[in-house]
Each structure stands twice: as C-alpha cells, then as structure tokens.
Scaffold this active site. Structure first.
Site, PDB file in Angstrom:
ATOM      1  N   THR A 188       0.857  -1.179   0.000  1.00 12.71           N
ATOM      2  CA  THR A 188       0.000   0.000   0.000  1.00 12.71           C
ATOM      3  C   THR A 188       0.899   1.237   0.000  1.00 12.71           C
ATOM      4  OG1 THR A 188      -0.110   0.075   2.413  1.00 12.71           O
ATOM      5  CG2 THR A 188      -1.807  -1.223   1.295  1.00 12.71           C
ATOM      6  N   LYS A 200       7.991   1.909   2.986  1.00 11.72           N
ATOM      7  CA  LYS A 200       9.053   2.447   3.844  1.00 11.72           C
ATOM      8  C   LYS A 200       8.546   2.878   5.218  1.00 11.72           C
ATOM      9  CE  LYS A 200       9.306   3.918  -0.069  1.00 11.72           C
ATOM     10  NZ  LYS A 200       9.309   4.675  -1.318  1.00 11.72           N
ATOM     11  N   VAL A 256      14.541  -0.052   0.288  1.00 11.01           N
ATOM     12  CA  VAL A 256      15.694   0.811   0.002  1.00 11.01           C
ATOM     13  C   VAL A 256      16.329   0.330  -1.318  1.00 11.01           C
ATOM     14  CG1 VAL A 256      17.870   1.732   0.888  1.00 11.01           C
ATOM     15  CG2 VAL A 256      16.126   0.968   2.493  1.00 11.01           C
ATOM     16  N   GLU A 261       6.444   8.902  -5.438  1.00 14.60           N
ATOM     17  CA  GLU A 261       5.450   8.479  -4.459  1.00 14.60           C
ATOM     18  C   GLU A 261       4.080   9.013  -4.869  1.00 14.60           C
ATOM     19  OE1 GLU A 261       6.260   6.474  -1.637  1.00 14.60           O
ATOM     20  OE2 GLU A 261       7.968   6.333  -2.970  1.00 14.60           O
ATOM     21  N   LYS A 282      14.520   6.126   4.184  1.00 12.19           N
ATOM     22  CA  LYS A 282      15.495   5.085   3.827  1.00 12.19           C
ATOM     23  C   LYS A 282      16.744   5.145   4.709  1.00 12.19           C
ATOM     24  CE  LYS A 282      13.710   4.774  -0.860  1.00 12.19           C
ATOM     25  NZ  LYS A 282      13.683   5.422  -2.174  1.00 12.19           N
ATOM     26  N   GLY A 328      10.761   2.094  -9.671  1.00  9.46           N
ATOM     27  CA  GLY A 328      10.190   1.558 -10.913  1.00  9.46           C
ATOM     28  C   GLY A 328       9.344   0.328 -10.649  1.00  9.46           C
TER      29      GLY A 328
HETATM   30  N1  HSE Z   1       9.645   7.381  -4.821  1.00  9.93           N
HETATM   31  C1  HSE Z   1      10.756   6.532  -4.563  1.00  9.93           C
HETATM   32  C2  HSE Z   1      11.950   7.016  -5.368  1.00  9.93           C
HETATM   33  C3  HSE Z   1      10.389   5.127  -4.939  1.00  9.93           C
HETATM   34  O1  HSE Z   1      11.767   7.840  -6.254  1.00  9.93           O
HETATM   35  O2  HSE Z   1      13.064   6.584  -5.111  1.00  9.93           O
HETATM   36  C4  HSE Z   1      11.336   4.096  -4.437  1.00  9.93           C
HETATM   37  O3  HSE Z   1      11.396   4.055  -3.046  1.00  9.93           O
END
Ligand code: HSE
Length: 339
Positions: free
Chosen positions: A95, A124, A151, A208, A223, A320
């Site tokens: 989610t 995360k 991560v 995101e 992260k 991705g």
């Molecule tokens: N939105 C995050 C990024 C996705 O661009 O790294 C991966 O965690």
C-alpha cells in the site's frame, strides 16, 4: 506458496507481471509455485480465490479501469479482512507509504505476522518506524519479515549487507537513495524544467503517490532511518535527523554548477559517531569526477564503508514498477527457502 497482495498499485502489479512471466523459471530454478489467493486494494477492489487468482486477468481488469470485484471471487473485503479471512503463507504489503504514521501498512503487517504469515514489503513507513517491533513479532511466530525493496528497489543493498558483508563492521553508508529526485536533477541538467521532469518521473512510476515525499527529502529520510536501524542497530525516528530536499535548487544553480564541473545530488548518509548512530539527507555539490556524479536518472548508488574491505559501492535501479516488484519476488524466494 499461497500469497495475498495488500495493495495493487504500480509495485503490486509489477510483482504480478513477474509472477506471470517467470512462473516456469520459479518452479524450475527455485522450486517455488506461488499462488496469489487474495488481492485487496483500497481503490481497485478485492478478490479472493483459494484456488488461485488469474493474475493476467487481474492485470487486464485494472488496466481497463475495472474493479477487482468483477473477477471470480470478487469481494468487498478490506485489507484487514483479507488478512484475517484468507489462508496464506505470505503477505506482500504494497500500500502507499505514509512516513509520518507508517499506517495503515504497519497494522496490516502486524496482523499478518501475528497470524503466522511471512511478510515482504516495499513500504518504507512501517520499516522506518517499527522495524524492531515487527522483526521481533516475526521471530516470535517463526516467520520472516523482509523488506529488500524499501531501500534501492530491487538492487540488493539489504541482501548484500545481511548476507555478503556478514562479518564486516559497517561504519558508514552514503549515497543516492531517491530515484525521483535524481531523475529530476538529471533532466534539469539537460534543460528540462522542474514541473515537466517531475511529471515524467510520475508517469514512469518512480514518484510516491504524493511526490512531496520525494522532492522534500522525506523518502530518502525514511530510507536512511531504515539503514540506521536495521543495519547499524540504532533506534532513530525520521524526525531525529536533519532533512532537506531539492525544491530550493534553481535551474540557474544547476547550470552554474555544471559550468563549474559539478552536479547537485540528494545525498543520504548514515554513520557511526562514537557510540551514536547519525543520519542525514540533503543536497550536495559533487565534483564531476566523483563516482556518484555519474549516477543519473532514477538510478541509486550507495557506498558502504567497512572495516574489512574499505569502500564497497553498489549501483542500480532505485525505483520503478518491475525493479521494485523484483524486490518482492526475491524476498518471496528467500521466504520459500526458509519459511
Ligand atoms: N519514490 C521513490 C523514489 C520510490 O523515487 O526513489 C522508491 O522508493
């Protein structure tokens, strides 16, 4: 292995595509025959079929904008109802990330672990905020809690640290941990404006759901907190560490840096400071000859400083659909080997 998917957005669909495309290979090379018996998505509906959901059909339904409830086994179950009612060996929690509360994902993971399911997640929030509690719960139930994709997407940073660097002391980890901002900075160096670059990152499935989390640095902050707590044994909360994003960097600054042989990168860092562990996120100017300067687009990179090998650097996709779906697949293979 019976699996339930909680969330069927970009990453959940990426996993489903891999499960369909690699079914023979998984069986042949890993003795793994995964069957998805339940999917629950807040927006796309739910379905439950103990005999196995036709994933090709589920993917086609959401691509056509149809609800999963139109599939055989379509039901109105919420995520928690799916976890309670479905019989499964593993749950994939995919989610949306809420880095401030970790919810609703943390409750989903607690419920699944308490029921005796192994869990893999790329989310995360729960890992940054509750990794210790969730790992202890998993251990008490004799199941696994894995989060490789939280991560650097499927690039095996956590596997590398846990397996291949076992026996080394990790002193520092420093690098590029957010694909969206690295993509935006790379595109802006090429002359694209910020809004267009962000829109492209969203279209490619890097950003995101609320891209503030990327551009303000919160995603990278989650992260580095995960790395501090799960690799360096700290008990940091995201709010304990300084965090700046890329929104204050102007096209003029990027051009001036390039003329000076430098590049802006959003750098995440965790390090030992005496007995304490510290973390930070912020933009830094990197010399063109530095290894991180050449890391462009949505690629991530992490330099790990160890007592045995000195510096080890891992470079690979950080975001991705397929790249993050793969992290879940790899976790499932690990779960299958040692339930
Ligand atoms: N939105 C995050 C990024 C996705 O661009 O790294 C991966 O965690």
């Amino acid at each position: 292995m019976k699996i339930i998917l909680i969330g069927f957005g970009t990453v959940g669909q990426g996993l489903a595509e891999l499960l369909v495309g690699k079914a023979d290979e998984l069986r042949r090379a890993h003795g793994l025959a995964p069957t998805v018996v339940g999917i629950s998505d807040m927006l796309k509906g739910s379905c439950h079929d103990p005999a196995g959901i036709d994933l090709g059909r589920a993917l086609a339904a959401v691509a056509a904008g149809e609800s999963l409830t139109t599939l055989p086994g379509g039901c109105g179950w919420s995520a928690l109802e799916m976890i309670e009612r479905a019989s499964a060996d593993a749950m994939c929690e995919v989610t949306y990330t809420d880095i401030k509360t970790g919810q609703p994902a943390t409750d989903h993971i607690r419920a699944a672990l308490a029921k005796g399911m192994s869990v893999t997640t790329t989310n995360k929030g729960p890992v940054a905020l509750a990794s210790r509690e969730l790992a202890e719960l998993a251990a008490s139930r004799g199941v696994r809690f894995l989060f490789e994709g939280a991560v650097m997407a499927g690039t095996p940073l956590l596997n590398l640290v846990r397996e291949s660097l076992a026996g080394s002391e990790i002193r520092e980890m420093k690098g590029i941990l957010n694909g969206t901002t690295n993509f935006i900075l790379t595109r802006m160096e090429g002359g694209m404006d910020y809004a267009a670059a962000l829109a492209e990152a969203q279209a490619l499935g890097y950003a995101e759901a609320v891209p503030d989390a990327d551009v303000l640095g919160w995603d990278a902050l989650a992260k580095v907190t995960i790395l501090a707590n799960t690799v360096l044994g700290a008990a940091l909360r995201p709010s304990d560490s300084p965090c700046r994003g890329i929104t204050e960097i102007t096209p003029e600054q990027i051009a001036a840096a390039a003329a000076d042989g430098k590049r802006y990168k959003l750098i995440g860092r965790v390090w030992r400071d005496g007995r304490a562990v510290r973390a930070s996120v912020g933009p830094q100017l990197v010399e063109a000859g530095h290894p991180l300067a050449g890391v462009g687009g949505a690629t991530n990179a992490m330099t790990i400083t160890t007592d045995t090998l000195g510096e080890v650097t891992i470079v690979g996709p950080g975001a991705g659909r397929r790249e993050t779906g793969f992290a879940l697949l790899n976790d499932l293979i690990h779960i299958g080997r040692r339930p």
